[in-house]
Design a protein around this motif. Structure first.
Motif, PDB file in Angstrom:
ATOM      1  N   SER A   1       0.832  -1.198   0.000  1.00  0.00           N
ATOM      2  CA  SER A   1       0.000   0.000   0.000  1.00  0.00           C
ATOM      3  C   SER A   1       0.870   1.252   0.000  1.00  0.00           C
ATOM      4  CB  SER A   1      -0.947   0.003   1.192  1.00  0.00           C
ATOM      5  OG  SER A   1      -0.229  -0.046   2.392  1.00  0.00           O
ATOM      6  N   SER A   2       0.318   2.314  -0.569  1.00  0.00           N
ATOM      7  CA  SER A   2       1.064   3.554  -0.754  1.00  0.00           C
ATOM      8  C   SER A   2       0.720   4.555   0.349  1.00  0.00           C
ATOM      9  CB  SER A   2       0.708   4.145  -2.130  1.00  0.00           C
ATOM     10  OG  SER A   2       1.199   5.445  -2.253  1.00  0.00           O
ATOM     11  N   LEU A   3       1.726   4.957   1.105  1.00  0.00           N
ATOM     12  CA  LEU A   3       1.503   5.937   2.171  1.00  0.00           C
ATOM     13  C   LEU A   3       1.094   7.304   1.622  1.00  0.00           C
ATOM     14  CD1 LEU A   3       1.513   6.686   5.159  1.00  0.00           C
ATOM     15  CD2 LEU A   3       3.961   7.156   4.940  1.00  0.00           C
ATOM     16  N   PRO A   4       1.756   7.837   0.580  1.00  0.00           N
ATOM     17  CA  PRO A   4       1.302   9.138   0.056  1.00  0.00           C
ATOM     18  C   PRO A   4      -0.141   9.102  -0.455  1.00  0.00           C
ATOM     19  CG  PRO A   4       3.483   8.637  -0.779  1.00  0.00           C
ATOM     20  CD  PRO A   4       2.999   7.410  -0.068  1.00  0.00           C
ATOM     21  N   LEU A   5      -0.513   8.021  -1.105  1.00  0.00           N
ATOM     22  CA  LEU A   5      -1.897   7.897  -1.571  1.00  0.00           C
ATOM     23  C   LEU A   5      -2.853   7.842  -0.392  1.00  0.00           C
ATOM     24  CD1 LEU A   5      -4.003   7.503  -3.789  1.00  0.00           C
ATOM     25  CD2 LEU A   5      -3.496   5.064  -3.720  1.00  0.00           C
ATOM     26  N   GLN A   6      -2.498   7.101   0.644  1.00  0.00           N
ATOM     27  CA  GLN A   6      -3.380   6.982   1.802  1.00  0.00           C
ATOM     28  C   GLN A   6      -3.514   8.313   2.530  1.00  0.00           C
ATOM     29  OE1 GLN A   6      -5.080   4.205   2.213  1.00  0.00           O
ATOM     30  NE2 GLN A   6      -6.239   5.261   3.779  1.00  0.00           N
ATOM     31  N   MET A   7      -2.434   9.062   2.631  1.00  0.00           N
ATOM     32  CA  MET A   7      -2.511  10.389   3.257  1.00  0.00           C
ATOM     33  C   MET A   7      -3.395  11.319   2.440  1.00  0.00           C
ATOM     34  SD  MET A   7       1.442  10.826   4.495  1.00  0.00           S
ATOM     35  CE  MET A   7       1.255  12.543   4.855  1.00  0.00           C
ATOM     36  N   SER A   8      -3.263  11.254   1.134  1.00  0.00           N
ATOM     37  CA  SER A   8      -4.094  12.078   0.267  1.00  0.00           C
ATOM     38  C   SER A   8      -5.570  11.706   0.405  1.00  0.00           C
ATOM     39  CB  SER A   8      -3.631  11.918  -1.178  1.00  0.00           C
ATOM     40  OG  SER A   8      -4.470  12.627  -2.045  1.00  0.00           O
ATOM     41  N   LEU A   9      -5.860  10.414   0.472  1.00  0.00           N
ATOM     42  CA  LEU A   9      -7.243   9.974   0.664  1.00  0.00           C
ATOM     43  C   LEU A   9      -7.789  10.434   2.013  1.00  0.00           C
ATOM     44  CD1 LEU A   9      -7.020   6.346  -0.735  1.00  0.00           C
ATOM     45  CD2 LEU A   9      -8.331   8.229  -1.696  1.00  0.00           C
ATOM     46  N   TYR A  10      -6.969  10.353   3.035  1.00  0.00           N
ATOM     47  CA  TYR A  10      -7.380  10.771   4.378  1.00  0.00           C
ATOM     48  C   TYR A  10      -7.765  12.256   4.389  1.00  0.00           C
ATOM     49  CZ  TYR A  10      -7.043  11.898   9.329  1.00  0.00           C
ATOM     50  OH  TYR A  10      -7.303  12.345  10.594  1.00  0.00           O
ATOM     51  N   PHE A  11      -6.910  13.094   3.822  1.00  0.00           N
ATOM     52  CA  PHE A  11      -7.215  14.524   3.806  1.00  0.00           C
ATOM     53  C   PHE A  11      -8.379  14.834   2.873  1.00  0.00           C
ATOM     54  CE2 PHE A  11      -2.662  14.801   5.164  1.00  0.00           C
ATOM     55  CZ  PHE A  11      -2.948  15.219   6.456  1.00  0.00           C
ATOM     56  N   ASN A  12      -8.523  14.060   1.808  1.00  0.00           N
ATOM     57  CA  ASN A  12      -9.631  14.258   0.874  1.00  0.00           C
ATOM     58  C   ASN A  12     -10.970  13.953   1.541  1.00  0.00           C
ATOM     59  OD1 ASN A  12     -11.099  14.706  -1.441  1.00  0.00           O
ATOM     60  ND2 ASN A  12     -10.177  13.074  -2.599  1.00  0.00           N
ATOM     61  N   VAL A  13     -11.000  12.958   2.417  1.00  0.00           N
ATOM     62  CA  VAL A  13     -12.236  12.625   3.138  1.00  0.00           C
ATOM     63  C   VAL A  13     -12.707  13.825   3.969  1.00  0.00           C
ATOM     64  CG1 VAL A  13     -13.143  11.215   5.043  1.00  0.00           C
ATOM     65  CG2 VAL A  13     -11.924  10.138   3.164  1.00  0.00           C
ATOM     66  N   TYR A  14     -11.799  14.540   4.561  1.00  0.00           N
ATOM     67  CA  TYR A  14     -12.174  15.704   5.360  1.00  0.00           C
ATOM     68  C   TYR A  14     -12.408  16.949   4.510  1.00  0.00           C
ATOM     69  CZ  TYR A  14     -11.228  13.004   9.494  1.00  0.00           C
ATOM     70  OH  TYR A  14     -11.284  12.046  10.469  1.00  0.00           O
ATOM     71  N   PHE A  15     -11.755  17.027   3.367  1.00  0.00           N
ATOM     72  CA  PHE A  15     -11.925  18.204   2.515  1.00  0.00           C
ATOM     73  C   PHE A  15     -13.215  18.158   1.707  1.00  0.00           C
ATOM     74  CE2 PHE A  15     -11.312  20.368  -1.583  1.00  0.00           C
ATOM     75  CZ  PHE A  15     -11.137  21.658  -1.112  1.00  0.00           C
ATOM     76  N   PHE A  16     -13.642  16.958   1.301  1.00  0.00           N
ATOM     77  CA  PHE A  16     -14.806  16.862   0.420  1.00  0.00           C
ATOM     78  C   PHE A  16     -16.082  17.483   1.005  1.00  0.00           C
ATOM     79  CE2 PHE A  16     -18.534  14.544  -1.214  1.00  0.00           C
ATOM     80  CZ  PHE A  16     -18.509  15.050  -2.496  1.00  0.00           C
ATOM     81  N   PRO A  17     -16.449  17.243   2.280  1.00  0.00           N
ATOM     82  CA  PRO A  17     -17.648  17.922   2.802  1.00  0.00           C
ATOM     83  C   PRO A  17     -17.516  19.444   2.783  1.00  0.00           C
ATOM     84  CG  PRO A  17     -17.036  16.128   4.243  1.00  0.00           C
ATOM     85  CD  PRO A  17     -15.930  16.275   3.235  1.00  0.00           C
ATOM     86  N   PHE A  18     -16.324  19.944   3.068  1.00  0.00           N
ATOM     87  CA  PHE A  18     -16.077  21.387   3.001  1.00  0.00           C
ATOM     88  C   PHE A  18     -16.266  21.889   1.575  1.00  0.00           C
ATOM     89  CE2 PHE A  18     -12.884  24.753   2.305  1.00  0.00           C
ATOM     90  CZ  PHE A  18     -13.409  25.722   3.150  1.00  0.00           C
ATOM     91  N   TRP A  19     -15.689  21.174   0.605  1.00  0.00           N
ATOM     92  CA  TRP A  19     -15.847  21.541  -0.805  1.00  0.00           C
ATOM     93  C   TRP A  19     -17.314  21.516  -1.197  1.00  0.00           C
ATOM     94  CZ3 TRP A  19     -18.022  18.823  -4.829  1.00  0.00           C
ATOM     95  CH2 TRP A  19     -17.843  19.357  -6.105  1.00  0.00           C
ATOM     96  N   TRP A  20     -18.042  20.489  -0.780  1.00  0.00           N
ATOM     97  CA  TRP A  20     -19.449  20.333  -1.141  1.00  0.00           C
ATOM     98  C   TRP A  20     -20.287  21.473  -0.571  1.00  0.00           C
ATOM     99  CZ3 TRP A  20     -24.329  19.478   0.832  1.00  0.00           C
ATOM    100  CH2 TRP A  20     -25.261  18.952  -0.060  1.00  0.00           C
ATOM    101  N   LEU A  21     -20.068  21.816   0.700  1.00  0.00           N
ATOM    102  CA  LEU A  21     -20.833  22.910   1.318  1.00  0.00           C
ATOM    103  C   LEU A  21     -20.560  24.241   0.630  1.00  0.00           C
ATOM    104  CD1 LEU A  21     -20.578  22.031   5.102  1.00  0.00           C
ATOM    105  CD2 LEU A  21     -22.624  21.997   3.665  1.00  0.00           C
ATOM    106  N   ILE A  22     -19.299  24.532   0.350  1.00  0.00           N
ATOM    107  CA  ILE A  22     -18.947  25.791  -0.332  1.00  0.00           C
ATOM    108  C   ILE A  22     -19.580  25.828  -1.719  1.00  0.00           C
ATOM    109  CG2 ILE A  22     -17.016  27.085  -1.333  1.00  0.00           C
ATOM    110  CD1 ILE A  22     -16.678  27.367   1.516  1.00  0.00           C
ATOM    111  N   THR A  23     -19.476  24.739  -2.461  1.00  0.00           N
ATOM    112  CA  THR A  23     -20.001  24.703  -3.822  1.00  0.00           C
ATOM    113  C   THR A  23     -21.516  24.831  -3.841  1.00  0.00           C
ATOM    114  OG1 THR A  23     -18.136  23.302  -4.436  1.00  0.00           O
ATOM    115  CG2 THR A  23     -19.962  23.385  -5.977  1.00  0.00           C
ATOM    116  N   VAL A  24     -22.195  24.159  -2.931  1.00  0.00           N
ATOM    117  CA  VAL A  24     -23.657  24.251  -2.875  1.00  0.00           C
ATOM    118  C   VAL A  24     -24.087  25.645  -2.437  1.00  0.00           C
ATOM    119  CG1 VAL A  24     -25.698  23.409  -1.634  1.00  0.00           C
ATOM    120  CG2 VAL A  24     -24.067  21.788  -2.593  1.00  0.00           C
ATOM    121  N   ALA A  25     -23.404  26.239  -1.477  1.00  0.00           N
ATOM    122  CA  ALA A  25     -23.755  27.588  -1.020  1.00  0.00           C
ATOM    123  C   ALA A  25     -23.573  28.615  -2.136  1.00  0.00           C
ATOM    124  CB  ALA A  25     -22.907  27.966   0.194  1.00  0.00           C
ATOM    125  N   ILE A  26     -22.487  28.508  -2.868  1.00  0.00           N
ATOM    126  CA  ILE A  26     -22.254  29.456  -3.965  1.00  0.00           C
ATOM    127  C   ILE A  26     -23.222  29.190  -5.110  1.00  0.00           C
ATOM    128  CG2 ILE A  26     -20.575  30.179  -5.700  1.00  0.00           C
ATOM    129  CD1 ILE A  26     -18.432  29.918  -3.533  1.00  0.00           C
TER     130      ILE A  26
END
Length: 155
Positions: free
Chosen positions: A5-30
């Protein structure tokens, strides 16, 4: 037994899980703010994109976690394909289409999301290649040992 397994990929997935709801809320609000100013076909396109991205992102992140942590090639390949084909072009469309009347905050979150997706495409490709090569080598060695056991003893 080597961990594939790839550590950089896993770190990116981990941060993406937390970023996606933020992205979704901003995009829907705008989208809610600029919806009356958009033409009818852009309204339809943006609502369709939001539904498609939301569903695809949930499936994509699940496949990424399972494929990378459990070293499963089909799931990781599905993650890579879902990242490369629907997600990345859609985010680039949202980022570069000026007919959508893009706000600066919207552009900023799209740039971050596009950076996540671009990094994940590259990292998943290398992780997938490494997993496939290692699993193919293991398979060949197993077959070789099986043939060695079946071979009759000399003399």
């Amino acid at each position: 037994c080597e961990i594939l397994s790839s550590l950089p990929l896993q770190m990116s997935l981990y941060f993406n899980v937390y970023f996606f709801p933020f992205w979704w809320l901003i995009t829907v609000a705008i989208l809610y703010v600029k919806y009356p100013a958009l033409s009818d076909y852009y309204k339809f396109i943006l609502v369709t994109i939001m539904i498609l991205v939301s569903l695809t992102e949930l499936i994509r992140l699940y496949l990424g976690y399972v494929g990378n942590l459990l070293e499963k090639v089909p799931e990781l390949a599905g993650f890579w394909l879902l990242t490369l084909l629907p997600q990345l072009p859609i985010i680039l469309f949202l980022l570069f289409n000026e007919g959508l009347k893009i706000h600066s905050l919207e552009r900023a979150v799209h740039i971050i999301f596009a950076a996540f997706l671009s990094f994940q495409v590259v990292a998943a490709f290398f992780a997938l290649r490494r997993m496939v090569n290692t699993l193919a080598t293991r398979f060949r060695l197993t077959e070789f040992h099986r043939l060695e056991e079946q071979r009759p003893a000399p003399g």
